[in-house]
Design a protein around this motif. Structure first.
Motif, PDB file in Angstrom:
ATOM      1  N   THR A 227      -8.075 -21.326 -72.874  1.00  0.00           N
ATOM      2  CA  THR A 227      -8.894 -20.184 -72.443  1.00  0.00           C
ATOM      3  C   THR A 227      -7.911 -19.366 -71.495  1.00  0.00           C
ATOM      4  O   THR A 227      -7.489 -20.002 -70.317  1.00  0.00           O
ATOM      5  N   LEU A 228      -7.486 -18.332 -71.526  1.00  0.00           N
ATOM      6  CA  LEU A 228      -6.848 -17.272 -70.467  1.00  0.00           C
ATOM      7  C   LEU A 228      -7.775 -16.264 -69.956  1.00  0.00           C
ATOM      8  O   LEU A 228      -8.458 -15.616 -70.657  1.00  0.00           O
ATOM      9  N   ARG A 229      -7.606 -16.488 -68.843  1.00  0.00           N
ATOM     10  CA  ARG A 229      -8.646 -15.567 -67.704  1.00  0.00           C
ATOM     11  C   ARG A 229      -7.549 -14.747 -66.758  1.00  0.00           C
ATOM     12  O   ARG A 229      -6.535 -14.865 -66.572  1.00  0.00           O
ATOM     13  N   SER A 230      -8.545 -13.682 -66.274  1.00  0.00           N
ATOM     14  CA  SER A 230      -7.960 -12.835 -65.389  1.00  0.00           C
ATOM     15  C   SER A 230      -7.592 -13.571 -64.073  1.00  0.00           C
ATOM     16  O   SER A 230      -8.593 -14.564 -63.688  1.00  0.00           O
ATOM     17  N   ALA A 231      -6.355 -13.754 -63.319  1.00  0.00           N
ATOM     18  CA  ALA A 231      -6.002 -14.385 -62.196  1.00  0.00           C
ATOM     19  C   ALA A 231      -7.122 -14.197 -60.991  1.00  0.00           C
ATOM     20  O   ALA A 231      -6.987 -14.787 -60.416  1.00  0.00           O
ATOM     21  N   THR A 232      -7.696 -12.827 -61.033  1.00  0.00           N
ATOM     22  CA  THR A 232      -8.454 -12.510 -59.918  1.00  0.00           C
ATOM     23  C   THR A 232     -10.022 -12.733 -60.310  1.00  0.00           C
ATOM     24  O   THR A 232     -10.705 -12.473 -59.399  1.00  0.00           O
ATOM     25  N   GLY A 233     -10.289 -12.936 -61.490  1.00  0.00           N
ATOM     26  CA  GLY A 233     -11.544 -13.136 -61.795  1.00  0.00           C
ATOM     27  C   GLY A 233     -12.457 -11.889 -62.186  1.00  0.00           C
ATOM     28  O   GLY A 233     -13.549 -11.983 -62.270  1.00  0.00           O
ATOM     29  N   CYS A 234     -11.533 -10.797 -62.396  1.00  0.00           N
ATOM     30  CA  CYS A 234     -12.244  -9.543 -62.859  1.00  0.00           C
ATOM     31  C   CYS A 234     -12.778  -9.571 -64.098  1.00  0.00           C
ATOM     32  O   CYS A 234     -12.307 -10.635 -65.147  1.00  0.00           O
ATOM     33  N   ARG A 235     -13.282  -8.594 -64.756  1.00  0.00           N
ATOM     34  CA  ARG A 235     -13.688  -8.485 -66.146  1.00  0.00           C
ATOM     35  C   ARG A 235     -12.448  -7.910 -66.852  1.00  0.00           C
ATOM     36  O   ARG A 235     -11.650  -7.574 -66.501  1.00  0.00           O
ATOM     37  N   THR A 236     -12.607  -8.360 -68.225  1.00  0.00           N
ATOM     38  CA  THR A 236     -11.669  -8.101 -69.363  1.00  0.00           C
ATOM     39  C   THR A 236     -12.223  -7.723 -70.556  1.00  0.00           C
ATOM     40  O   THR A 236     -13.542  -7.832 -70.745  1.00  0.00           O
ATOM     41  N   ALA A 237     -11.485  -6.918 -71.410  1.00  0.00           N
ATOM     42  CA  ALA A 237     -11.982  -6.747 -72.938  1.00  0.00           C
ATOM     43  C   ALA A 237     -10.637  -6.695 -73.696  1.00  0.00           C
ATOM     44  O   ALA A 237      -9.583  -6.612 -73.326  1.00  0.00           O
ATOM     45  N   HIS A 238     -11.107  -7.031 -75.021  1.00  0.00           N
ATOM     46  CA  HIS A 238     -10.152  -7.095 -75.974  1.00  0.00           C
ATOM     47  C   HIS A 238     -10.622  -6.534 -77.413  1.00  0.00           C
ATOM     48  O   HIS A 238     -11.801  -6.912 -77.929  1.00  0.00           O
ATOM     49  N   THR A 239      -9.916  -5.781 -78.202  1.00  0.00           N
ATOM     50  CA  THR A 239     -10.367  -5.128 -79.382  1.00  0.00           C
ATOM     51  C   THR A 239      -9.119  -5.282 -80.420  1.00  0.00           C
ATOM     52  O   THR A 239      -8.003  -5.110 -80.060  1.00  0.00           O
TER      53      THR A 239
END
Length: 260
Positions: A227-239
């Protein structure tokens, strides 16, 4: 390896793609506050088998990434998890931003797509903006995909939309060729210089997948090794969509069969 598919193989890919689109939409409709990510994975596995297809993920062991086989049928990314989200015992909450990424192979041809959406009724402005930016970027990349264009033209189109929306672009992971297997050359970065890279030709299939993080371009990897996450814990999106290059331009292969 770069595969150039025959017209019959592209037609088969469209049938595979429709299954991917249908499964993603069916899962979206079933996801609600309280849904467990492991239930989503189980539902995906059931739908894949019912369609006479096989998962590209269960036994997937990429070179230089991951920790053993992925072991699940679908990627489930919640909020700050943007790529390769490994399903776990976690229940969705109202307002969670969920990304689902699904790849299957059926009758010898693969297809790959991803959607992002907010669970429940509480859609915040940041999540809506993230999702919209990836959808616009995907549309721009598809519009640039035609015979004679180069990979850099697609990357430039995608990246322009994302940067103009205010997001930094991470090029470590991006789109890719696809055919009899899920991941093939060429790599399609989510930003780049026009006029560079592999020249597109009819029969080439690509999975284009813009993804962004709200306030960073840095990723961290979970202890699961996937699982890859944002380093800052911010929200993300992928399409993501799988497309085929035809004489007339790009054909989207992973639309749901019920799409108008």
């Amino acid at each position: 390896m770069i595969e150039i598919l025959t017209a019959a193989e592209v037609a088969e890919a469209a049938r595979t793609g429709a299954v991917v689109g249908d499964i993603l939409q069916a899962l979206r409709q079933r996801c609600e506050p309280g849904t467990n990510l492991l239930d989503i994975d189980r539902w995906a596995g059931d739908m894949i088998r019912e369609a006479g297809a096989q998962s590209c993920y269960v036994d997937y062991v990429p070179s230089g990434f991951g920790r053993g086989p992925f072991g699940h049928y679908i990627c489930t990314g919640v909020n700050d998890a943007v790529l390769h989200g490994r399903p776990r015992d976690q229940r969705l909450a109202d307002g969670d931003l969920l990304s689902l990424d699904l790849a299957i192979v059926r009758n010898g041809v693969a297809a790959d797509a991803a959607i992002s959406f907010v669970v429940g009724g509480a859609v915040d402005g940041e999540s809506a903006a993230l999702i919209a930016a990836t959808e616009r970027a995907l549309a721009a990349g598809i519009a640039a995909a035609r015979p004679g264009a180069r990979i850099g033209d697609l990357s430039h189109a995608i990246g322009t939309v994302l940067t103009e929306a205010g997001y930094a672009v991470n090029n470590e992971f991006g789109g890719h060729g696809i055919g009899s297997t899920m991941h093939q050359d060429p790599h399609v970065p989510n930003s780049g210089r026009p006029g560079r890279g592999y020249r597109l030709r009819p029969g080439l299939m690509l999975a284009l997948e813009p993804w962004v993080m709200a306030d960073t371009d840095e990723l961290v990897t979970d202890a699961d090794g996937w699982t890859l996450r944002s380093a800052t814990g911010c929200r993300t999106a992928h399409t993501e969509h799988t497309i085929a290059i035809t004489e007339e331009g790009a054909r989207i292969l992973t639309m749901p069969s019920t799409a108008s």
